[in-house]
Design a protein around this motif. Sequence first.
Motif, PDB file in Angstrom:
ATOM      1  N   ASP B 229      -6.761  -3.872   8.687  1.00  0.00           N
ATOM      2  CA  ASP B 229      -7.018  -5.223   9.142  1.00  0.00           C
ATOM      3  C   ASP B 229      -8.517  -5.363   9.334  1.00  0.00           C
ATOM      4  O   ASP B 229      -9.159  -4.474   9.890  1.00  0.00           O
ATOM      5  CB  ASP B 229      -6.270  -5.496  10.456  1.00  0.00           C
ATOM      6  CG  ASP B 229      -6.288  -6.978  10.784  1.00  0.00           C
ATOM      7  OD1 ASP B 229      -6.486  -7.785   9.856  1.00  0.00           O
ATOM      8  OD2 ASP B 229      -6.087  -7.312  11.965  1.00  0.00           O
ATOM      9  N   HIS B 230      -9.064  -6.442   8.852  1.00  0.00           N
ATOM     10  CA  HIS B 230     -10.506  -6.673   8.952  1.00  0.00           C
ATOM     11  C   HIS B 230     -11.317  -5.466   8.511  1.00  0.00           C
ATOM     12  O   HIS B 230     -12.287  -5.078   9.157  1.00  0.00           O
ATOM     13  CB  HIS B 230     -10.896  -7.069  10.381  1.00  0.00           C
ATOM     14  CG  HIS B 230     -10.287  -8.370  10.799  1.00  0.00           C
ATOM     15  ND1 HIS B 230     -10.551  -9.545  10.153  1.00  0.00           N
ATOM     16  CD2 HIS B 230      -9.401  -8.665  11.788  1.00  0.00           C
ATOM     17  CE1 HIS B 230      -9.868 -10.528  10.719  1.00  0.00           C
ATOM     18  NE2 HIS B 230      -9.153 -10.022  11.713  1.00  0.00           N
ATOM     19  N   GLY B 231     -10.885  -4.832   7.447  1.00  0.00           N
ATOM     20  CA  GLY B 231     -11.660  -3.748   6.868  1.00  0.00           C
ATOM     21  C   GLY B 231     -11.561  -2.422   7.597  1.00  0.00           C
ATOM     22  O   GLY B 231     -12.268  -1.480   7.258  1.00  0.00           O
ATOM     23  N   ALA B 232     -10.693  -2.337   8.610  1.00  0.00           N
ATOM     24  CA  ALA B 232     -10.575  -1.076   9.324  1.00  0.00           C
ATOM     25  C   ALA B 232      -9.114  -0.651   9.381  1.00  0.00           C
ATOM     26  O   ALA B 232      -8.202  -1.480   9.339  1.00  0.00           O
ATOM     27  CB  ALA B 232     -11.138  -1.215  10.736  1.00  0.00           C
ATOM     28  N   LYS B 233      -8.917   0.662   9.511  1.00  0.00           N
ATOM     29  CA  LYS B 233      -7.554   1.169   9.609  1.00  0.00           C
ATOM     30  C   LYS B 233      -7.060   0.956  11.031  1.00  0.00           C
ATOM     31  O   LYS B 233      -7.724   1.349  11.998  1.00  0.00           O
ATOM     32  CB  LYS B 233      -7.565   2.659   9.262  1.00  0.00           C
ATOM     33  CG  LYS B 233      -6.207   3.302   9.327  1.00  0.00           C
ATOM     34  CD  LYS B 233      -6.148   4.530   8.458  1.00  0.00           C
ATOM     35  CE  LYS B 233      -6.810   5.722   9.158  1.00  0.00           C
ATOM     36  NZ  LYS B 233      -6.735   6.934   8.320  1.00  0.00           N
ATOM     37  N   ILE B 234      -5.923   0.287  11.176  1.00  0.00           N
ATOM     38  CA  ILE B 234      -5.418   0.087  12.540  1.00  0.00           C
ATOM     39  C   ILE B 234      -4.194   0.951  12.821  1.00  0.00           C
ATOM     40  O   ILE B 234      -3.826   1.138  13.971  1.00  0.00           O
ATOM     41  CB  ILE B 234      -5.090  -1.391  12.822  1.00  0.00           C
ATOM     42  CG1 ILE B 234      -4.087  -1.924  11.798  1.00  0.00           C
ATOM     43  CG2 ILE B 234      -6.357  -2.235  12.827  1.00  0.00           C
ATOM     44  CD1 ILE B 234      -3.556  -3.299  12.173  1.00  0.00           C
ATOM     45  N   ALA B 235      -3.581   1.473  11.782  1.00  0.00           N
ATOM     46  CA  ALA B 235      -2.441   2.360  12.031  1.00  0.00           C
ATOM     47  C   ALA B 235      -2.166   3.152  10.778  1.00  0.00           C
ATOM     48  O   ALA B 235      -2.515   2.751   9.675  1.00  0.00           O
ATOM     49  CB  ALA B 235      -1.202   1.549  12.407  1.00  0.00           C
ATOM     50  N   GLU B 236      -1.538   4.321  10.970  1.00  0.00           N
ATOM     51  CA  GLU B 236      -1.161   5.115   9.809  1.00  0.00           C
ATOM     52  C   GLU B 236      -0.010   6.014  10.208  1.00  0.00           C
ATOM     53  O   GLU B 236       0.077   6.448  11.365  1.00  0.00           O
ATOM     54  CB  GLU B 236      -2.341   5.953   9.328  1.00  0.00           C
ATOM     55  CG  GLU B 236      -2.063   6.644   7.991  1.00  0.00           C
ATOM     56  CD  GLU B 236      -3.335   7.249   7.418  1.00  0.00           C
ATOM     57  OE1 GLU B 236      -3.827   6.728   6.411  1.00  0.00           O
ATOM     58  OE2 GLU B 236      -3.807   8.235   7.999  1.00  0.00           O
ATOM     59  N   GLY B 237       0.871   6.255   9.274  1.00  0.00           N
ATOM     60  CA  GLY B 237       1.969   7.159   9.590  1.00  0.00           C
ATOM     61  C   GLY B 237       3.129   6.934   8.662  1.00  0.00           C
ATOM     62  O   GLY B 237       3.000   6.285   7.631  1.00  0.00           O
ATOM     63  N   THR B 238       4.286   7.490   9.034  1.00  0.00           N
ATOM     64  CA  THR B 238       5.480   7.238   8.257  1.00  0.00           C
ATOM     65  C   THR B 238       5.909   5.807   8.531  1.00  0.00           C
ATOM     66  O   THR B 238       5.499   5.223   9.543  1.00  0.00           O
ATOM     67  CB  THR B 238       6.603   8.199   8.679  1.00  0.00           C
ATOM     68  OG1 THR B 238       6.850   7.960  10.072  1.00  0.00           O
ATOM     69  CG2 THR B 238       6.202   9.649   8.460  1.00  0.00           C
ATOM     70  N   PRO B 239       6.720   5.238   7.660  1.00  0.00           N
ATOM     71  CA  PRO B 239       7.123   3.840   7.873  1.00  0.00           C
ATOM     72  C   PRO B 239       7.660   3.561   9.274  1.00  0.00           C
ATOM     73  O   PRO B 239       7.210   2.588   9.892  1.00  0.00           O
ATOM     74  CB  PRO B 239       8.174   3.624   6.785  1.00  0.00           C
ATOM     75  CG  PRO B 239       7.759   4.541   5.693  1.00  0.00           C
ATOM     76  CD  PRO B 239       7.173   5.746   6.362  1.00  0.00           C
TER      77      PRO B 239
END
Lengths: 552, 278, 364
Positions: B229-239
């Motif tokens: 969002d807005h060029g930055a990673k806000i979350a990551e992981g398994t679905p």
Amino acid sequence: MKTLTKAATTGLLFGVGGVYLALVGLLEMMQARPIVFGAVNLGQAVLALLALACGAVAARDAGPAFARAGAGLLGGLLAGALMALLQVIVATVPLQGMFIAASPALRNMLAFGFAPGPGALAMLLGGGIGGLAGAVLAVSVPSLRRAIVAGAAAVVIAGVFQELIQLMIQYEGIIGWIRDFVYTWQGLRPQGAVAIFVIAGGTSLVLSHRSSAGHVPSPDQRRRRRFISAGVALLVLVLMPLLAGAYIGEVLMLVGLYILMGMGLNLEVGLAGLLDLGFVAFFAVGAYTTALLMSGSSIGLLHLSYWEAMPIAVLVSILGGVLFGLPVLGVRGDYLAVATLGLGEIVRIVVLSDFAAPLLGGPQGVLDIPKPSIGSFELGSPVKLFYLTLVCAGVAAFIAWRLENSRLGRAWEALRDDEDVAQALGVNLIRSKLLAYGLGAAFAGLGGSIFATMLGSVYPSSFQLLISINVLALIIVGGMGSLPGVVLGAIALIGLPELLREFGEYRYLFYGAALIVMMRWKPEGLWPSEVRSRELHAAAGEAEPVAAMEPG
Amino acid sequence: MAEASLLLCRRLTRRFGGIAALTDLDLEVASGAIHSIIGPNGAGKTTVFNCITQNLSPTSGEVWFRSDRIDGLTPDRVAAAGISRTYQNIRLFRNITAIENLLVGMHLHVHSHWWGAVLGTPHTKREEARAHAEALKLLHFIDLAGRGDLLARNLAYGEQRRLEIGRALATRPKLLLLDEPTAGMNPHETSRMMAFIQRVRAEFDITILLIEHQMRVVMGMSDRVTVLDHGAKIAEGTPPEVQGDPAVIEAYLGVKSAAPTAARDHAASLLGAAASER
Amino acid sequence: MSAGPLAIPSVAARRGAARMSAVSLALWTVRFLVVALVVAGTIGTILKDRYTTAQWFEFVLFGLTIGSLYAQVALGYTMVYGVLRLINFAHGDIMMCGAFAGYFVATPLENSGFLEVHPVLGMAAILAAGMVVSGVIAVLTERIAYRPFRRVQGFAPLICAFGVSFFLEQTFRGLFGSSVKSYPAPKWEGVEFHWAGLSVPGVDLLVIVLAVAFMAVLYLIVQKTRMGMAMRAVSEDGEAAALMGVDVGKVIVFTFALGGAMAGIAGVFYAFLFKQVYFYMGFTPGIKAFGGAVLGGIGSVPGAMLGGFFLGLVESVGPSLFLDGIGIKAPYELRDVIAYTLMILVLVFRPQGILGEHMAKKRA
Ligand SMILES: Nc1ncnc2c1ncn2[C@@H]1O[C@H](COP(=O)(O)OP(=O)(O)O)[C@@H](O)[C@H]1O
Ligand SMILES: [Mg+2]
């Protein structure tokens, strides 16, 4: 009401067109070209054609037959009125200080030889009759219409090119008899015109009856027919100078040179999409290299024979192409056109300047270039050089055709369509573009090399921007990326104007109009490049299909 | 599956004038995975692709592929290294035929020179025949058999999408980047496209990095999801991890976490729809 | 397949090699050569001290004069490019049309003695003729040749523009003949002003002042009037402007009329300066003015003015300053080479121009 306004606008537009042709000097010049000797000249034919076309266009979508006839009549009358007005003005106001074509001769022509008053009336009536006839023709049976058009076209061709045609049929016996029936030494006889009209029209009628019998040629048949017609055209090209003599030989020599250059520029523009307007520079490099290597004059370097000089000239041209391409590699689209135009002009100005004169001879150029010879057989005349050009053009066409269907050709087409995507798929832009410039330059350099020995001398004024424009125009008119299109374009844009010599000064007017018209109505050209079928026709070679499709 | 990473972006940043389209993105794509990047419009997803393939050079940061650093290479060398992509708005070579599009894609793997083509050497002919056979297989795989001689611009929309993927596969990539392959498709076509993408991974044994705008489409098939969002990673992981993340819900609905629960529930159901289908 | 970030030195070295490709090497060579030539030439010229201050002044003044004309023509290129993304290749020929119109008004005025007695009224009439004829022809070319290509990508519009250029040139040749017509020279034209040992030809002054005045008017039109603002909006983003209710078709016609009128004025001045009118007189100044427009940043109105002046200056001062110093004979013959080289350098190294950062991004 709408029909009326449309007819009126059409009439006025055609009238303006007629006035334009008159004032720009074309009508008067056409008047000097007879079609049927002593009866009809080209100028009159064009006036009649204008009236007919005006009537036909005005009558289009005008509804019932009488409305169409009325629309045609009105359009023709209006167009005629404008022309008549022009005639009266030319007769009464001294315009010639401004419009050089507004001469008494023009007035006389527009008045059909009458005094201003009756002349105007004649023009008005003529316009009306022509318009009406055009409208009638437009609503008549298509096959009949086609027959009339074909007949008229055949008469015009037979009349306008009478000199050339007569030259080709200088025989005794039956041919001589036919010739004497159709022609006098001055031009077409009326009886000949009627005969040609009947024969051509009749043939067209018969053909259209046959084709309406429900026989549609398959794509394969159409391809074969195309190949056959291309082959026939080639044969005519080869035999033409033998049949028609030295002058035609010279014209064809020029056509051949332009075909050669067209093949080269077609690689750049048609395939790789690099719009290069400095192409003439490569032609100049080839010519000057040949000249300097061969010339017997004081600035000649090595006094080589043509067969030694030509390959060197081609190599130097390739080098020139690569050097030329390097700085503009990153320039795209329309900017590239202007940048290359600038580069080409720079080359010309530098060659012309005193600065380079000690090396290149300045405005006087390089003189005393010998002709090529094979053993003791010298290719001295234009006709002999024409065959050399034809062979070279054939080789060039073969190379261009092979390239087009190769990995490199596909890469070119890809970068023509979308440079970024092509690069993202692994196409090396630098290599591909430089190869396009280099190989295109090779063809142009070869052309320049032949050009140099043909003239026996080279000077900067032979290398105007106009040459680039000529080559570009011919590949556009012929069909970008299409090899037969190059040949057709060269014949139409280089050959025809040479045959209609007196119109030479109007050649570029015609080019300008042709470029606009082609881009608007037929951007793919007269002989568009074919869509290659590869899925159904296996690639050349037909080696055993390799099984592995190794996934990564 | 060995969890070795195939692609690694470190502190990847790209600015356009004053606007930062991408800021300090760290991204690791495991070999053999289907990894999805999701996020709202303008989040910078396409910019990530452009910076990986070097269509745009990153303002700062590093891109590693296998054990090589690839930022600073030209796009054709990135392709040669084994990365290939498709585009959000289809970019086929419109004026050549479908099969020729595939043959251009094989450019790196047809080993012939232009003079070979001019002279018609046996080697060139063999290469051309091999490429042709391979293109036919590929044409069959993307379900365009019999349509290969049509100009690309005359193909139907879905066919153009598949052809673009086929063209990317023709470069024999290790990593395939797909930019919104379902853009402009209805739900039925979308699910078919997703099945097709899974088939691509199975058949070609490659890693896929997939951009999607609607997140529930990819939930069912992704091994890992990164949310931008807005060029930055806000979350990551398994679905499932990503679906529950409040920051993600906020980004998608533009609501603070203190927002009415109804909206949050709605968001959760939106996100979860695909997961529960599974 | 090992994991990522292993800082292998050889990789870094290879990246360096990739960056320094053959092309960038070539481009750096070009840069270096140009700079070296310019510096060497300038130093050589200064050391030789061949030209007097008065001569340098003359070069500069002439550069500004011709530059003011390039600037006027460049405006037409830049405005049309702004709204249509088309290089109106025929724009130089539209300038030629204005020169012809001026000629046909000026000659009877001079012959009747009117121009001698009423220079202001006479000039006004001549300029008006040039403006109107060029403006009308520009609008007609748009209507006939360019309108069908509004949404067409690729070569077609540019090639059509070549066609228009040829067609205009050849039409004028057919109508008025291929001979070079000499423009009348009223007596008041020979006035010179003297100041601190420098002489200033009145014509140059007149041309510069009037050209600047007309450009100021154009700038005001573009900045302040409704139509001008609409034009800027279309240049910025045609689709958005259309959505906001701007009549794009009207704006395009207006742009051609305005650019054509400006070119017509330039044509009159050009004929006035060089005293010659002929059908292909528009070609070379047209290309150079395009160079000026690109130099200033295509799409930017002030940029085109600046670029035109700059090109004129370089072209006028350059041969003596850069070329004479490195011992080139007859450097003045090569002034077009300098102008074209400058244009190519801009196209290659800075296609967005000096003031055109913004537009260049739109092109990408
Ligand atoms: N070539 C470009 N020039 C200027 N701005 C750009 C360019 N490409 C992308 N942007 C900007 O960067 C931001 C991210 O764009 P993008 O990566 O296309 O988003 P997404 O693919 O997630 O929808 C947007 O604000 C967009 O306007
Ligand atoms: Mg995107």
